[in-house]
Write a protein that holds these residues in place. Sequence first.
Motif, PDB file in Angstrom:
ATOM      1  N   PHE A 256     -25.785 -16.792   6.312  1.00  0.00           N
ATOM      2  CA  PHE A 256     -24.991 -17.008   7.519  1.00  0.00           C
ATOM      3  C   PHE A 256     -25.950 -17.308   8.671  1.00  0.00           C
ATOM      4  CE2 PHE A 256     -20.401 -15.485   7.425  1.00  0.00           C
ATOM      5  CZ  PHE A 256     -20.236 -15.767   6.082  1.00  0.00           C
ATOM      6  N   CYS A 257     -26.240 -18.590   8.871  1.00  0.00           N
ATOM      7  CA  CYS A 257     -27.211 -19.004   9.886  1.00  0.00           C
ATOM      8  C   CYS A 257     -26.642 -20.129  10.741  1.00  0.00           C
ATOM      9  CB  CYS A 257     -28.514 -19.462   9.228  1.00  0.00           C
ATOM     10  SG  CYS A 257     -29.269 -18.218   8.154  1.00  0.00           S
ATOM     11  N   ASP A 258     -27.113 -20.222  11.968  1.00  0.00           N
ATOM     12  CA  ASP A 258     -26.640 -21.240  12.900  1.00  0.00           C
ATOM     13  C   ASP A 258     -26.771 -22.640  12.300  1.00  0.00           C
ATOM     14  OD1 ASP A 258     -26.163 -19.286  14.806  1.00  0.00           O
ATOM     15  OD2 ASP A 258     -28.140 -19.500  15.739  1.00  0.00           O
ATOM     16  N   ASP A 259     -25.670 -23.391  12.322  1.00  0.00           N
ATOM     17  CA  ASP A 259     -25.656 -24.814  11.939  1.00  0.00           C
ATOM     18  C   ASP A 259     -26.064 -25.087  10.497  1.00  0.00           C
ATOM     19  OD1 ASP A 259     -25.018 -25.544  14.648  1.00  0.00           O
ATOM     20  OD2 ASP A 259     -27.130 -25.279  15.158  1.00  0.00           O
ATOM     21  N   TYR A 260     -26.119 -24.070   9.687  1.00  0.00           N
ATOM     22  CA  TYR A 260     -26.604 -24.234   8.315  1.00  0.00           C
ATOM     23  C   TYR A 260     -25.461 -24.638   7.389  1.00  0.00           C
ATOM     24  CZ  TYR A 260     -29.246 -23.168   4.016  1.00  0.00           C
ATOM     25  OH  TYR A 260     -29.891 -23.242   2.801  1.00  0.00           O
ATOM     26  N   VAL A 276     -13.289 -25.018   0.131  1.00  0.00           N
ATOM     27  CA  VAL A 276     -13.143 -23.762   0.880  1.00  0.00           C
ATOM     28  C   VAL A 276     -14.541 -23.379   1.345  1.00  0.00           C
ATOM     29  CG1 VAL A 276     -12.319 -21.376   0.832  1.00  0.00           C
ATOM     30  CG2 VAL A 276     -11.219 -23.115  -0.616  1.00  0.00           C
ATOM     31  N   VAL A 277     -14.753 -23.303   2.653  1.00  0.00           N
ATOM     32  CA  VAL A 277     -16.094 -23.088   3.191  1.00  0.00           C
ATOM     33  C   VAL A 277     -16.258 -21.667   3.720  1.00  0.00           C
ATOM     34  CG1 VAL A 277     -16.309 -25.529   3.783  1.00  0.00           C
ATOM     35  CG2 VAL A 277     -15.509 -23.914   5.523  1.00  0.00           C
ATOM     36  N   ARG A 278     -17.523 -21.210   3.677  1.00  0.00           N
ATOM     37  CA  ARG A 278     -17.852 -19.882   4.199  1.00  0.00           C
ATOM     38  C   ARG A 278     -19.299 -19.913   4.674  1.00  0.00           C
ATOM     39  NH1 ARG A 278     -20.086 -15.139   1.914  1.00  0.00           N
ATOM     40  NH2 ARG A 278     -19.417 -13.216   2.959  1.00  0.00           N
ATOM     41  N   GLY A 279     -19.478 -19.685   5.952  1.00  0.00           N
ATOM     42  CA  GLY A 279     -20.807 -19.704   6.553  1.00  0.00           C
ATOM     43  C   GLY A 279     -20.696 -19.481   8.052  1.00  0.00           C
ATOM     44  N   LYS A 280     -21.807 -19.627   8.755  1.00  0.00           N
ATOM     45  CA  LYS A 280     -21.824 -19.373  10.198  1.00  0.00           C
ATOM     46  C   LYS A 280     -21.682 -20.643  11.024  1.00  0.00           C
ATOM     47  CE  LYS A 280     -24.436 -16.998  13.817  1.00  0.00           C
ATOM     48  NZ  LYS A 280     -25.777 -16.699  14.335  1.00  0.00           N
ATOM     49  N   ALA A 281     -21.763 -21.801  10.387  1.00  0.00           N
ATOM     50  CA  ALA A 281     -21.715 -23.067  11.116  1.00  0.00           C
ATOM     51  C   ALA A 281     -20.328 -23.325  11.697  1.00  0.00           C
ATOM     52  CB  ALA A 281     -22.110 -24.216  10.192  1.00  0.00           C
ATOM     53  N   ASN A 282     -20.290 -24.177  12.717  1.00  0.00           N
ATOM     54  CA  ASN A 282     -19.020 -24.625  13.267  1.00  0.00           C
ATOM     55  C   ASN A 282     -18.594 -25.860  12.470  1.00  0.00           C
ATOM     56  OD1 ASN A 282     -16.873 -25.605  14.759  1.00  0.00           O
ATOM     57  ND2 ASN A 282     -17.778 -25.096  16.723  1.00  0.00           N
ATOM     58  N   TYR A 283     -17.800 -25.638  11.444  1.00  0.00           N
ATOM     59  CA  TYR A 283     -17.464 -26.702  10.496  1.00  0.00           C
ATOM     60  C   TYR A 283     -16.637 -27.817  11.120  1.00  0.00           C
ATOM     61  CZ  TYR A 283     -19.305 -23.808   6.719  1.00  0.00           C
ATOM     62  OH  TYR A 283     -20.137 -23.078   5.904  1.00  0.00           O
ATOM     63  N   THR A 284     -15.847 -27.496  12.139  1.00  0.00           N
ATOM     64  CA  THR A 284     -15.014 -28.527  12.764  1.00  0.00           C
ATOM     65  C   THR A 284     -15.845 -29.515  13.578  1.00  0.00           C
ATOM     66  OG1 THR A 284     -14.583 -27.020  14.626  1.00  0.00           O
ATOM     67  CG2 THR A 284     -12.935 -27.104  12.867  1.00  0.00           C
ATOM     68  N   ASN A 285     -17.106 -29.194  13.832  1.00  0.00           N
ATOM     69  CA  ASN A 285     -17.994 -30.156  14.486  1.00  0.00           C
ATOM     70  C   ASN A 285     -18.547 -31.174  13.498  1.00  0.00           C
ATOM     71  OD1 ASN A 285     -17.688 -28.979  16.971  1.00  0.00           O
ATOM     72  ND2 ASN A 285     -19.608 -27.841  16.914  1.00  0.00           N
ATOM     73  N   ILE A 286     -18.367 -30.891  12.206  1.00  0.00           N
ATOM     74  CA  ILE A 286     -18.941 -31.753  11.164  1.00  0.00           C
ATOM     75  C   ILE A 286     -17.866 -32.442  10.344  1.00  0.00           C
ATOM     76  CG2 ILE A 286     -20.544 -31.818   9.203  1.00  0.00           C
ATOM     77  CD1 ILE A 286     -21.626 -29.112  10.214  1.00  0.00           C
ATOM     78  N   PHE A 287     -16.811 -31.692   9.995  1.00  0.00           N
ATOM     79  CA  PHE A 287     -15.762 -32.210   9.128  1.00  0.00           C
ATOM     80  C   PHE A 287     -14.430 -32.275   9.873  1.00  0.00           C
ATOM     81  CE2 PHE A 287     -18.901 -29.880   6.623  1.00  0.00           C
ATOM     82  CZ  PHE A 287     -19.304 -30.862   5.731  1.00  0.00           C
ATOM     83  N   PRO A 288     -13.599 -33.253   9.550  1.00  0.00           N
ATOM     84  CA  PRO A 288     -12.316 -33.391  10.248  1.00  0.00           C
ATOM     85  C   PRO A 288     -11.409 -32.185  10.020  1.00  0.00           C
ATOM     86  CG  PRO A 288     -12.434 -34.866   8.353  1.00  0.00           C
ATOM     87  CD  PRO A 288     -13.804 -34.315   8.549  1.00  0.00           C
ATOM     88  N   LYS A 289     -10.754 -31.782  11.073  1.00  0.00           N
ATOM     89  CA  LYS A 289      -9.829 -30.654  10.991  1.00  0.00           C
ATOM     90  C   LYS A 289      -8.711 -30.971  10.012  1.00  0.00           C
ATOM     91  CE  LYS A 289      -7.068 -27.574  13.902  1.00  0.00           C
ATOM     92  NZ  LYS A 289      -6.588 -27.309  15.290  1.00  0.00           N
ATOM     93  N   GLY A 290      -8.360 -29.992   9.190  1.00  0.00           N
ATOM     94  CA  GLY A 290      -7.293 -30.202   8.222  1.00  0.00           C
ATOM     95  C   GLY A 290      -7.764 -30.781   6.909  1.00  0.00           C
ATOM     96  N   SER A 291      -9.103 -30.933   6.757  1.00  0.00           N
ATOM     97  CA  SER A 291      -9.641 -31.477   5.503  1.00  0.00           C
ATOM     98  C   SER A 291     -10.308 -30.397   4.660  1.00  0.00           C
ATOM     99  CB  SER A 291     -10.651 -32.590   5.793  1.00  0.00           C
ATOM    100  OG  SER A 291     -11.808 -32.072   6.430  1.00  0.00           O
ATOM    101  N   PHE A 292     -10.350 -29.162   5.152  1.00  0.00           N
ATOM    102  CA  PHE A 292     -10.989 -28.054   4.438  1.00  0.00           C
ATOM    103  C   PHE A 292     -10.331 -26.746   4.867  1.00  0.00           C
ATOM    104  CE2 PHE A 292     -13.125 -28.562   8.446  1.00  0.00           C
ATOM    105  CZ  PHE A 292     -13.348 -27.274   8.892  1.00  0.00           C
ATOM    106  N   ILE A 293     -10.650 -25.687   4.157  1.00  0.00           N
ATOM    107  CA  ILE A 293     -10.145 -24.349   4.495  1.00  0.00           C
ATOM    108  C   ILE A 293     -11.348 -23.452   4.761  1.00  0.00           C
ATOM    109  CG2 ILE A 293      -8.892 -22.322   3.637  1.00  0.00           C
ATOM    110  CD1 ILE A 293      -7.195 -24.248   1.937  1.00  0.00           C
ATOM    111  N   ASN A 294     -11.337 -22.777   5.896  1.00  0.00           N
ATOM    112  CA  ASN A 294     -12.457 -21.924   6.310  1.00  0.00           C
ATOM    113  C   ASN A 294     -12.072 -20.460   6.147  1.00  0.00           C
ATOM    114  OD1 ASN A 294     -14.649 -20.704   7.522  1.00  0.00           O
ATOM    115  ND2 ASN A 294     -14.721 -22.111   9.248  1.00  0.00           N
ATOM    116  N   THR A 295     -12.879 -19.705   5.432  1.00  0.00           N
ATOM    117  CA  THR A 295     -12.566 -18.289   5.191  1.00  0.00           C
ATOM    118  C   THR A 295     -12.512 -17.488   6.492  1.00  0.00           C
ATOM    119  OG1 THR A 295     -14.901 -17.680   4.894  1.00  0.00           O
ATOM    120  CG2 THR A 295     -13.691 -18.386   2.935  1.00  0.00           C
TER     121      THR A 295
END
Length: 375
Positions: A256-260, A276-295
């Motif tokens: 769980f690391c910044d931007d990783y 299904v993603v799990r981590g510390k990154a802000n996934y919506t800055n990289i992937f389109p909203k509604g294209s993945f599920i974040n734990t």
Amino acid sequence: MKEWFKKMSKDIWRSQGLRAIFSISSAIAFCYYIYLNHFVERSNLVEAAKEEEHMVLNSTNVTHTILWWNQPIWVVPYETKCSNCITSTNRSVFDKSSAVVFSLADGHMGSQPPIENNMRNQNQIWVAFSLETIVQNSWIKDYKNKHWKDVFNWTWNYRPSADIFMPYGRVSEKLKPLSKNYSMIFQRKNKFAAWAVSHCNAHSLRDKFVKNMNMRLQNHSIDIFGKCGPLKISKDKLPSLLSHDYKFYLAFENAFCDDYVTEKIFAHFNTDIINVVRGKANYTNIFPKGSFINTSDFRNTSDLVNYLVEVSENETLYSNYLIQKDKFQAWDDLKEQYKQSICNICRQLNDPYLERKTIYDAEEELGQCIKPNDV
């Protein structure tokens, strides 16, 4: 006599007026000539400066060497040239190199820099490189030595804030979204979720998290491939298997690391599966909203599992994720990312206004890592 005097007065006034107008016009014309001449000269100087700068940026007489002080093994087969820049691993060209890259995660840097700071070529750029987090680098001692403080000028890593940004993949919008039979895709999938993993007992506690998920699944299960699970499959065959049989793929990071964000989600973004993603990154800055599920969008593991089951049983919900995902395209070619990074270094080395700063602590630039609180 009176009429003659009036006529003479008018002629004199007209003559003086014309003379005055002529004088003023001449003065204006002269000033304009001086201004125009100055403007032309200035324009010529500007154009000459632009041409000179263009010549500098495109000069074949200037070759920049980017020296890898301790090159990672995986870089060996990759591109060695970009424009007027070449990469080298020959330390004998150290003094003549425009940039020297030190790989923080690969060791062999030495307990201190190869030369004292006050003896360095002040035009030379030192680059701190790492595609690993401070968690993976924890066993490396070299660059943590106090002698490596205040020596680096640029960073090269997976964070957008880096001087040379090298992500594990990229996503861009398609000019024309794909058209698929999403109903058929939904109907053919007969398995719930898959997870491919070979790094067991990771810092992110993902093993425990997946175990908790499996405990809460009643009529479904998560199939685990790789060294950390009972199932085996070749890397080449995995994408087609996931796309055809499985509804979800667990793209869980090992830390769980910044931007990783590593290749896990990029590698399976273009397949017919929901990540299904799990981590510390802000996934919506990289992937389109509604294209993945974040734990992290769920209060606990039970809520997450319940939602996954709901989506897996609802054709409309499931298809909407795939439709949104299919508007975009992902690339996870590390070789291409590396090439772009070398070219970015080259571009900056050719910049006449090159920015040369001093970084106090290269490790701090890799961001913060935390222990997750969801298990």
